[in-house]
Design a protein around this motif. Sequence first.
Motif, mmCIF file in Angstrom:
data_model
loop_
_atom_site.group_PDB
_atom_site.id
_atom_site.type_symbol
_atom_site.label_atom_id
_atom_site.label_comp_id
_atom_site.label_asym_id
_atom_site.label_seq_id
_atom_site.Cartn_x
_atom_site.Cartn_y
_atom_site.Cartn_z
ATOM 1 N N THR A 1 0.834 -1.199 0.000
ATOM 2 C CA THR A 1 0.000 0.000 0.000
ATOM 3 C C THR A 1 0.872 1.253 0.000
ATOM 4 O O THR A 1 2.027 1.219 0.377
ATOM 5 N N VAL A 2 0.273 2.357 -0.463
ATOM 6 C CA VAL A 2 0.964 3.644 -0.512
ATOM 7 C C VAL A 2 0.466 4.484 0.666
ATOM 8 O O VAL A 2 -0.702 4.870 0.696
ATOM 9 N N PRO A 3 1.336 4.785 1.640
ATOM 10 C CA PRO A 3 0.889 5.389 2.896
ATOM 11 C C PRO A 3 0.166 6.726 2.728
ATOM 12 O O PRO A 3 -0.803 6.992 3.431
ATOM 13 N N LEU A 4 0.624 7.567 1.782
ATOM 14 C CA LEU A 4 0.038 8.908 1.681
ATOM 15 C C LEU A 4 -1.290 8.914 0.930
ATOM 16 O O LEU A 4 -1.989 9.912 0.913
ATOM 17 N N MET A 5 -1.627 7.809 0.284
ATOM 18 C CA MET A 5 -2.874 7.782 -0.474
ATOM 19 C C MET A 5 -4.029 7.314 0.400
ATOM 20 O O MET A 5 -3.841 6.560 1.343
ATOM 21 N N ARG B 1 -8.297 5.088 -2.735
ATOM 22 C CA ARG B 1 -7.346 5.185 -3.844
ATOM 23 C C ARG B 1 -6.368 4.008 -3.827
ATOM 24 O O ARG B 1 -6.011 3.462 -4.864
ATOM 25 N N ASP C 1 -14.818 -1.474 10.074
ATOM 26 C CA ASP C 1 -15.712 -0.394 9.694
ATOM 27 C C ASP C 1 -14.882 0.797 9.242
ATOM 28 O O ASP C 1 -14.242 1.461 10.046
ATOM 29 N N ARG D 1 -14.799 4.251 8.398
ATOM 30 C CA ARG D 1 -15.692 5.403 8.506
ATOM 31 C C ARG D 1 -15.400 6.407 7.416
ATOM 32 O O ARG D 1 -16.276 7.083 6.923
ATOM 33 N N ASP D 2 -14.122 6.540 7.080
ATOM 34 C CA ASP D 2 -13.731 7.603 6.161
ATOM 35 C C ASP D 2 -12.777 7.061 5.104
ATOM 36 O O ASP D 2 -11.581 6.947 5.347
ATOM 37 N N PRO D 3 -13.306 6.719 3.916
ATOM 38 C CA PRO D 3 -12.438 6.155 2.864
ATOM 39 C C PRO D 3 -11.381 7.145 2.370
ATOM 40 O O PRO D 3 -10.458 6.755 1.679
ATOM 41 N N GLU D 4 -11.505 8.434 2.738
ATOM 42 C CA GLU D 4 -10.521 9.431 2.320
ATOM 43 C C GLU D 4 -9.298 9.448 3.232
ATOM 44 O O GLU D 4 -8.317 10.130 2.967
ATOM 45 N N GLN D 5 -9.384 8.710 4.319
ATOM 46 C CA GLN D 5 -8.285 8.678 5.280
ATOM 47 C C GLN D 5 -7.013 8.112 4.649
ATOM 48 O O GLN D 5 -7.062 7.089 3.985
ATOM 49 N N PRO D 6 -5.862 8.776 4.851
ATOM 50 C CA PRO D 6 -4.621 8.219 4.292
ATOM 51 C C PRO D 6 -4.297 6.877 4.943
ATOM 52 O O PRO D 6 -4.469 6.716 6.158
ATOM 53 N N GLY E 1 -1.544 5.624 5.610
ATOM 54 C CA GLY E 1 -0.463 5.750 6.587
ATOM 55 C C GLY E 1 -0.954 5.953 8.013
ATOM 56 O O GLY E 1 -0.220 5.717 8.967
ATOM 57 N N THR E 2 -2.212 6.404 8.165
ATOM 58 C CA THR E 2 -2.732 6.620 9.511
ATOM 59 C C THR E 2 -3.360 5.353 10.087
ATOM 60 O O THR E 2 -3.780 5.342 11.236
ATOM 61 N N ARG F 1 -6.446 18.113 5.648
ATOM 62 C CA ARG F 1 -5.877 17.086 4.787
ATOM 63 C C ARG F 1 -5.568 17.637 3.397
ATOM 64 O O ARG F 1 -4.888 17.004 2.614
ATOM 65 N N ASN G 1 -4.552 8.941 -10.319
ATOM 66 C CA ASN G 1 -4.338 7.977 -9.241
ATOM 67 C C ASN G 1 -2.971 7.313 -9.390
ATOM 68 O O ASN G 1 -2.273 7.064 -8.412
#
Lengths: 280, 356
Positions: free
Chosen positions: A105-109, A113, A150, A152-157, A159-160, B34, B224
């Motif tokens: 996986t790419v941590p910043l994405m 994505r 679960d 909650r937020d698919p936009e979360q990077p 890396g977190t 972000r 992407n």
Amino acid sequence: MTDTIQPTTAPASGADVPLLEIRAVSKRFGSVTAIREVSAHVRAGCVTCVLGDNGAGKSTLIKILSGVHQHDDGEFLMEGVPTRFGSPREAKAQGIATVFQDLATVPLMSVWRNFFLGSEPTKGSGPLRRIDVPRAKRVVREEMAKMGIDVRDPEQPVGTLSGGERQAISIARALYFGAKVLILDEPTSALGVKQSGRVLRYIANARDRGIGVIFITHNPHHAHPVGDRFVVLNRGRVLGDWAKAEISREELIKMMSGGAELDMLEHELRRGGFDVDPQP
Amino acid sequence: MSSTPSSATVPGPSPAGVADDRLTQVSLLTRLLRRPELGALLAVVVVGLFFAVTTEQFLTLDGMADWTSVGATVGIPAVAVALLMIGGEFDLSAGVMIGTAGLLVGILVTEVGLNVWLAIALTLAFAAGIGFFNGFVVLRTKLPSFIVTLATFFILQGANLGVTKLITGTVVVSGLEDQPGYSSAHSLLGGTFWAPHDFQVTVLWWIAITVAATWVLSRMRFGNWIFGVGGDVEAARNSGVPVARVKIALFMTTAVTSALTGVMIALRLGSTQANQGVGDEFTFIIAAVVGGCLLTGGFGSAIGAALGATIVGMAFIGIQFSGWDTDWRFLFLGVILLIAVLINNFIRRRAEGARR
């Protein structure tokens, strides 16, 4: 791609043919024989653990199974049919997905994505052909929910996320894109006890969905609870291949560390005045 | 008997029924933090306010026409440089390419006698070739793009001077006006609009290119892939992203965009100096970094780079309006860069750490 992946094969259905089987496979690099006459197999809905210390030949075996290397001798059977993969792409097309330790996986994405990187769902055409973001996010949440997570937020990077959750994304992605055989390369080696436990749960989850899992590890404590079969490698050879009923965790630990060698080590350390806990 | 099911020791996952409305629970602040361009947006406001208060012309339409003009010639290449940086690479030849393109158009028109439009097409094709060369060498040799494009930079700089002197006997190519095709090309690429204030048409190009780049990054598969190859090239390759194709396309885009800027400047002025654009490559990188691009790749935005270019334009013109020596602009840019990097670093760590 299909919207949902149904278990393709019910466990132990029809003819009792393993999903993937290798028979007496050898691989040489120049004059060095990396693995010699290794045999192993995995069935749908089962977990085959491949154990071995560093240098036992685990990486070579993974690379043969995932199409990176080709075997020199022996047989490679995919659902009973002799097969030879020219590239990782071919192996993937046949339903063999490999999750590499840290390169998945790419941590910043963001989560979505990452999940669809390289296989993004699109809508529209021409210059308006675009990623179907709402669908991508929905699928990620559905697929991760199947793993018991679960999102909650698919936009979360990514890396977190915790190490275990990152492994879960890789596994969920492989399953979503139609993997029949899932090869996991040391998925727990960089994780703490709690996170490792979670990854074992994801492995059990994949197994319950009818996937054949090949779990490569050097940790018998992680292998034993989840495995159905155990193949122990030592210096490029198979030391043994047992079903779960045939071997206890203690025996597995002994086999892993080369039984007699461990006894000797314990003896040696004790003589040196160290206080060594006997193995559980 | 070989496949004994063994679900006893490992509990399965809890059945998860997930409602979609939980998507909205992410706070606006987290989402805002972000965004890579947040720091640049704040800086635009601060710098703009500063010059709006200290000088009279800054917020007039004439004044805006001035600083958007500078912003456009920095911003057009900076947006392309930002995409390249998100893809994990640098292009130090992006500045000198402006001069190369202007000189090449000038020579093709005035010395060879080509129609201006044909000369522009050939120039952009040449730039695409240079971009392909940069990308090909970087991918083949696996050398850092910093070094490869530094070499291209010096090769082009030398060629710019040498060839120009050889052909014209001076260090400038001029006389584009009155040549066939000039007036139409000038009005489309080098002219002005909004009569008394005379905004540059390059500003419209700048906006269009920023919008297009944002669309590519946020909505196209290629976007992407750019994030993927910049964030972790091995993970991207393992996921089936055509790494070489993506990176070479980015190098080509950067070179062509810089060349387009050079063509625009040549059409506006009617001439090109042989040292045009030298040193600008760092201004583009500054704009991209101020706009939130990470030097290590995988993170950034096109809008951010455009905002970064706006700050550069504001600073250059604002300092002129203030009546200070224009050499101060470098000090100003240096300070802005440092502050922006520190703020971006802070914001990103907060955004990533927020959910640990």
